[in-house]
Design an enzyme around this catalytic site. Structure first.
Site, PDB file in Angstrom:
ATOM      1  N   THR A 125       3.166  37.555 -31.147  1.00 52.30           N
ATOM      2  CA  THR A 125       4.367  38.170 -30.577  1.00 52.30           C
ATOM      3  C   THR A 125       4.072  39.358 -29.670  1.00 52.30           C
ATOM      4  O   THR A 125       3.080  40.070 -29.866  1.00 52.30           O
ATOM      5  CB  THR A 125       5.282  38.639 -31.735  1.00 52.30           C
ATOM      6  OG1 THR A 125       6.226  39.575 -31.248  1.00 52.30           O
ATOM      7  CG2 THR A 125       4.492  39.319 -32.846  1.00 52.30           C
ATOM      8  N   GLU A 127       5.522  42.001 -29.887  1.00 49.30           N
ATOM      9  CA  GLU A 127       5.598  43.213 -30.719  1.00 49.30           C
ATOM     10  C   GLU A 127       4.206  43.794 -30.986  1.00 49.30           C
ATOM     11  O   GLU A 127       4.075  44.967 -31.323  1.00 49.30           O
ATOM     12  CB  GLU A 127       6.283  42.904 -32.052  1.00 49.30           C
ATOM     13  CG  GLU A 127       7.787  42.785 -31.963  1.00 49.30           C
ATOM     14  CD  GLU A 127       8.480  44.103 -31.635  1.00 49.30           C
ATOM     15  OE1 GLU A 127       8.341  45.063 -32.401  1.00 49.30           O
ATOM     16  OE2 GLU A 127       9.167  44.154 -30.593  1.00 49.30           O
ATOM     17  N   TYR A 149       6.094  44.683 -39.385  1.00 45.98           N
ATOM     18  CA  TYR A 149       6.076  43.299 -38.881  1.00 45.98           C
ATOM     19  C   TYR A 149       4.927  43.122 -37.894  1.00 45.98           C
ATOM     20  O   TYR A 149       4.116  42.192 -38.007  1.00 45.98           O
ATOM     21  CB  TYR A 149       7.415  42.983 -38.194  1.00 45.98           C
ATOM     22  CG  TYR A 149       7.414  41.731 -37.343  1.00 45.98           C
ATOM     23  CD1 TYR A 149       7.456  40.465 -37.921  1.00 45.98           C
ATOM     24  CD2 TYR A 149       7.371  41.813 -35.945  1.00 45.98           C
ATOM     25  CE1 TYR A 149       7.467  39.314 -37.133  1.00 45.98           C
ATOM     26  CE2 TYR A 149       7.384  40.666 -35.155  1.00 45.98           C
ATOM     27  CZ  TYR A 149       7.425  39.420 -35.754  1.00 45.98           C
ATOM     28  OH  TYR A 149       7.428  38.288 -34.971  1.00 45.98           O
ATOM     29  N   LYS A 153       1.542  40.842 -38.088  1.00 47.01           N
ATOM     30  CA  LYS A 153       1.280  39.822 -37.072  1.00 47.01           C
ATOM     31  C   LYS A 153      -0.032  40.085 -36.334  1.00 47.01           C
ATOM     32  O   LYS A 153      -0.696  39.156 -35.872  1.00 47.01           O
ATOM     33  CB  LYS A 153       2.451  39.766 -36.079  1.00 47.01           C
ATOM     34  CG  LYS A 153       3.698  39.061 -36.626  1.00 47.01           C
ATOM     35  CD  LYS A 153       3.546  37.546 -36.542  1.00 47.01           C
ATOM     36  CE  LYS A 153       4.839  36.825 -36.896  1.00 47.01           C
ATOM     37  NZ  LYS A 153       4.730  35.366 -36.751  1.00 47.01           N
TER      38      LYS A 153
HETATM   39  P1  NAP Z   1      13.295  32.842 -37.460  1.00 47.81           P
HETATM   40  O1  NAP Z   1      14.521  32.255 -36.830  1.00 47.81           O
HETATM   41  O2  NAP Z   1      13.418  34.099 -38.225  1.00 47.81           O
HETATM   42  O3  NAP Z   1      12.698  31.712 -38.427  1.00 47.81           O
HETATM   43  C1  NAP Z   1      11.683  32.026 -39.339  1.00 47.81           C
HETATM   44  C2  NAP Z   1      11.405  30.823 -40.217  1.00 47.81           C
HETATM   45  O4  NAP Z   1      10.433  31.220 -41.203  1.00 47.81           O
HETATM   46  C3  NAP Z   1      12.616  30.301 -40.997  1.00 47.81           C
HETATM   47  O5  NAP Z   1      12.548  28.902 -41.095  1.00 47.81           O
HETATM   48  C4  NAP Z   1      12.412  30.931 -42.358  1.00 47.81           C
HETATM   49  O6  NAP Z   1      13.021  30.206 -43.412  1.00 47.81           O
HETATM   50  C5  NAP Z   1      10.902  30.838 -42.487  1.00 47.81           C
HETATM   51  N1  NAP Z   1      10.365  31.717 -43.509  1.00 47.81           N
HETATM   52  C6  NAP Z   1      10.605  33.031 -43.694  1.00 47.81           C
HETATM   53  N2  NAP Z   1       9.929  33.477 -44.767  1.00 47.81           N
HETATM   54  C7  NAP Z   1       9.254  32.422 -45.274  1.00 47.81           C
HETATM   55  C8  NAP Z   1       8.398  32.243 -46.384  1.00 47.81           C
HETATM   56  N3  NAP Z   1       8.092  33.231 -47.214  1.00 47.81           N
HETATM   57  N4  NAP Z   1       7.877  31.027 -46.596  1.00 47.81           N
HETATM   58  C9  NAP Z   1       8.195  29.975 -45.793  1.00 47.81           C
HETATM   59  N5  NAP Z   1       9.018  30.069 -44.734  1.00 47.81           N
HETATM   60  C10 NAP Z   1       9.533  31.293 -44.482  1.00 47.81           C
HETATM   61  O7  NAP Z   1      12.162  33.038 -36.364  1.00 47.81           O
HETATM   62  P2  NAP Z   1      12.019  32.356 -34.922  1.00 47.81           P
HETATM   63  O8  NAP Z   1      12.776  33.161 -33.947  1.00 47.81           O
HETATM   64  O9  NAP Z   1      12.256  30.901 -35.040  1.00 47.81           O
HETATM   65  O10 NAP Z   1      10.484  32.629 -34.623  1.00 47.81           O
HETATM   66  C11 NAP Z   1       9.478  31.714 -35.017  1.00 47.81           C
HETATM   67  C12 NAP Z   1       8.156  32.444 -35.174  1.00 47.81           C
HETATM   68  O11 NAP Z   1       7.814  33.069 -33.930  1.00 47.81           O
HETATM   69  C13 NAP Z   1       8.160  33.580 -36.180  1.00 47.81           C
HETATM   70  O12 NAP Z   1       6.886  33.625 -36.760  1.00 47.81           O
HETATM   71  C14 NAP Z   1       8.383  34.836 -35.359  1.00 47.81           C
HETATM   72  O13 NAP Z   1       7.834  35.946 -36.011  1.00 47.81           O
HETATM   73  C15 NAP Z   1       7.625  34.468 -34.105  1.00 47.81           C
HETATM   74  N6  NAP Z   1       8.106  35.052 -32.863  1.00 47.81           N
HETATM   75  C16 NAP Z   1       9.417  34.975 -32.523  1.00 47.81           C
HETATM   76  C17 NAP Z   1       9.839  35.485 -31.306  1.00 47.81           C
HETATM   77  C18 NAP Z   1      11.273  35.392 -30.875  1.00 47.81           C
HETATM   78  O14 NAP Z   1      11.649  36.100 -29.941  1.00 47.81           O
HETATM   79  N7  NAP Z   1      12.075  34.521 -31.484  1.00 47.81           N
HETATM   80  C19 NAP Z   1       8.903  36.049 -30.427  1.00 47.81           C
HETATM   81  C20 NAP Z   1       7.571  36.089 -30.805  1.00 47.81           C
HETATM   82  C21 NAP Z   1       7.173  35.557 -32.016  1.00 47.81           C
HETATM   83  P3  NAP Z   1      14.557  30.474 -43.825  1.00 47.81           P
HETATM   84  O15 NAP Z   1      15.376  29.730 -42.815  1.00 47.81           O
HETATM   85  O16 NAP Z   1      14.616  29.926 -45.178  1.00 47.81           O
HETATM   86  O17 NAP Z   1      14.789  31.954 -43.745  1.00 47.81           O
HETATM   87  O1  F7E Z   2      15.811  43.998 -31.279  1.00 47.58           O
HETATM   88  C1  F7E Z   2      17.536  47.137 -30.342  1.00 47.58           C
HETATM   89  C2  F7E Z   2      16.376  47.206 -31.315  1.00 47.58           C
HETATM   90  O2  F7E Z   2      16.000  42.756 -33.415  1.00 47.58           O
HETATM   91  C3  F7E Z   2      15.661  44.197 -29.880  1.00 47.58           C
HETATM   92  C4  F7E Z   2      11.939  39.141 -33.095  1.00 47.58           C
HETATM   93  O3  F7E Z   2      12.155  37.798 -32.767  1.00 47.58           O
HETATM   94  O4  F7E Z   2      11.393  39.666 -30.842  1.00 47.58           O
HETATM   95  C5  F7E Z   2      12.255  40.018 -31.892  1.00 47.58           C
HETATM   96  O5  F7E Z   2      12.086  41.370 -32.266  1.00 47.58           O
HETATM   97  C6  F7E Z   2      15.943  45.645 -29.530  1.00 47.58           C
HETATM   98  C7  F7E Z   2      15.253  46.657 -30.434  1.00 47.58           C
HETATM   99  O6  F7E Z   2      14.392  41.953 -31.596  1.00 47.58           O
HETATM  100  C8  F7E Z   2      20.528  46.788 -32.341  1.00 47.58           C
HETATM  101  O7  F7E Z   2      16.187  48.525 -31.775  1.00 47.58           O
HETATM  102  C9  F7E Z   2      19.877  48.014 -30.681  1.00 47.58           C
HETATM  103  O8  F7E Z   2      14.731  47.694 -29.650  1.00 47.58           O
HETATM  104  O9  F7E Z   2      16.766  41.654 -31.277  1.00 47.58           O
HETATM  105  P1  F7E Z   2      15.823  42.554 -31.949  1.00 47.58           P
HETATM  106  P2  F7E Z   2      12.926  42.575 -31.618  1.00 47.58           P
HETATM  107  O10 F7E Z   2      12.806  43.720 -32.514  1.00 47.58           O
HETATM  108  O11 F7E Z   2      12.518  42.764 -30.198  1.00 47.58           O
HETATM  109  C10 F7E Z   2       9.992  39.821 -31.111  1.00 47.58           C
HETATM  110  C11 F7E Z   2       9.227  39.363 -29.913  1.00 47.58           C
HETATM  111  C12 F7E Z   2       9.578  39.196 -32.380  1.00 47.58           C
HETATM  112  O12 F7E Z   2       8.443  38.776 -32.532  1.00 47.58           O
HETATM  113  C13 F7E Z   2      10.500  39.322 -33.530  1.00 47.58           C
HETATM  114  O13 F7E Z   2      10.210  38.332 -34.517  1.00 47.58           O
HETATM  115  O14 F7E Z   2      17.345  45.892 -29.694  1.00 47.58           O
HETATM  116  N1  F7E Z   2      18.845  47.179 -30.995  1.00 47.58           N
HETATM  117  N2  F7E Z   2      20.913  47.796 -31.505  1.00 47.58           N
HETATM  118  C14 F7E Z   2      19.229  46.397 -32.020  1.00 47.58           C
HETATM  119  N3  F7E Z   2      18.581  45.413 -32.650  1.00 47.58           N
HETATM  120  C15 F7E Z   2      19.230  44.767 -33.647  1.00 47.58           C
HETATM  121  N4  F7E Z   2      18.613  43.748 -34.274  1.00 47.58           N
HETATM  122  N5  F7E Z   2      20.513  45.122 -34.023  1.00 47.58           N
HETATM  123  C16 F7E Z   2      21.204  46.129 -33.388  1.00 47.58           C
HETATM  124  O15 F7E Z   2      22.348  46.431 -33.746  1.00 47.58           O
END
Ligand code: NAP
Ligand code: F7E
Length: 368
Positions: A125, A127, A149, A153
């Protein structure tokens, strides 16, 4: 027929990837967690629930992961399962490290012992860059995680690289920048905004409480990004790739654009809530996708404006259909919109007031 195992298939990315792989002719297996209320709505929404094989497994439970690999006999593993909410990682740091750091290592170990030629994709990620002030970030940019987190990662990022170099495994990192869609969880800021905008437009909600509006993210469209995951595993050599749009927007811009879609002024509805700010945030993320464009021949198809429109219109349509009597499949009606969730931020703020906590809420490289 190629076989793929997707961990975390019930999340946002899992169903898009499953759909993509099914269309490529793969046999798709996915791990899910046993929960008291089933959460297969995303798989159902994309019409793939009955086309895949589900295996119960938890990233913290080695034997269930071993069982999943034994059943699926995959050619490719996509390790998407994670405690993926950055905010929650401050509340549950140990769980986050068990699932996001040790969990990936459990998988790498299983592959190393069982069948080293299984290809492994690790969901890394943006992050990871955290406090690094250099933009845009690429595969060589310094990584200074700013949350539990990201720290977990980062461990998995390195373990994937280390297993690749130590054991010759085809283990790759996709360093994906934020990617969103109508299947995004409601706790993430984009979907929280688009769902609220839809409800506000329909008179079901009257305000939108948000934390930091100044942070900037490189937001892309999830279906574009799962294609990149697959491309990464189709290369001749295993490697790590940044996947991003190369464009950066603030949370404020996202809010403004989302309210624009329904013809409302965001300033009339958005309320700042200190409790939604993180102990440490990541201020600006913007990815240089030059390597993936060149090597993978990948590029994002959906622009920022299009993404916001897709998400707002999807939530609007869902709520309109809900008001006409449709209740499923979809997450929002089960979500209490009035719920007051107390996080450890509240404890931290109290400590700050009492002069006990030294957390500054911002970490910069200066003086590091
Ligand atoms: P997500 O919607 O939060 O989905 C996470 C998945 O992991 C869900 O199926 C969840 O199951 C499962 N999970 C959580 N804890 C677990 C555990 N202890 N054992 C087995 N499964 C578990 O995330 P996503 O947005 O699809 O992202 C997919 C991956 O890419 C994640 O690893 C995330 O960190 C990474 N990532 C995401 C982004 C982004 O912007 N979306 C960017 C960079 C990297 P439940 O449905 O049961 O909760
Ligand atoms: O926050 C700000 C918050 O929670 C984005 C995950 O998929 O992308 C995701 O992580 C920004 C942050 O995503 C609220 O403080 C303001 O600066 O949507 P987010 P994230 O933290 O960027 C990365 C790439 C991953 O890997 C992660 O798994 O928005 N913010 N107000 C808020 N954020 C949330 N959630 N809620 C608020 O009310």
């Amino acid at each position: 027929m190629k076989r793929a195992l997707i961990t975390g298939i019930t999340g946002q990315d899992g169903p898009y990837l499953a759909k993509f792989l099914l269309e490529k002719g793969y046999k798709v297996f996915g791990t899910y967690r046993r929960v008291s209320t089933p959460n297969f709505w995303r798989l159902q929404d994309l019409g793939v629930l009955n086309k895949i094989t589900l295996i119960p497994a938890d990233m913290s439970d080695m034997s269930s992961l071993l069982e999943a690999v034994t059943i699926a006999e995959p050619d490719e593993v996509y390790n998407l399962a994670a405690q993926s909410f950055v905010g929650n990682s401050f509340d549950q740091p140990l769980l986050t490290s068990d699932v996001d750091a040790s969990g990936s290592t459990r998988f790498l170990e299983i592959i190393r012992h069982l069948k080293k030629n299984i290809k492994f994709y690790q969901a890394s990620t943006s992050e990871l860059y955290g406090a690094c002030e250099k933009v845009p970030q690429d595969e060589h940019t310094l990584m200074i995680p700013n949350s539990p987190y990201a720290a977990a990662k980062l461990y998995s990022f390195h373990m994937t690289r280390i297993y690749r170099h130590s054991y010759g495994m085809f283990a790759c990192n996709g360093i994906l920048f934020n990617h969103e869609s109508p299947l995004r969880g409601l706790e993430f800021v984009t979907r929280k905004i688009t769902n609220s905008v839809a409800r506000i437009k329909l008179g079901l909600q009257h305000e939108l409480r948000l934390g930091n509006l100044d942070t900037k993210r490189d937001w892309g469209y999830a279906p574009d990004y799962v294609k990149a995951m697959w491309l990464i595993l189709q290369q001749d050599k295993p490697d790590d790739f940044v996947i991003s749009t190369g464009e950066m927007h603030s949370v404020r811009e996202f809010v403004q654009e989302a309210f624009n879609v329904v013809g409302l002024n965001w300033k009339d509805f958005v309320v700042s809530d200190e409790r939604l700010k993180r102990p440490l945030d990541v201020y600006q993320l913007c990815g240089n996708n030059g390597k993936s464009r060149k090597v993978l021949k990948w590029k994002p198809a959906v622009t920022f404006k299009e993404l916001v429109k897709i998400m707002v219109e999807s939530d609007l349509g869902r709520w309109q259909r809900y008001m006409e009597g449709e209740v499923f499949p979809w997450d929002a009606p089960n979500h209490s919109h009035e719920v007051d969730i107390v996080s450890r931020n509240v404890v931290r703020d109290k400590e700050k007031e009492a002069g006990k906590s030294k957390g500054k809420g911002k970490f910069s490289l200066k003086g590091w």
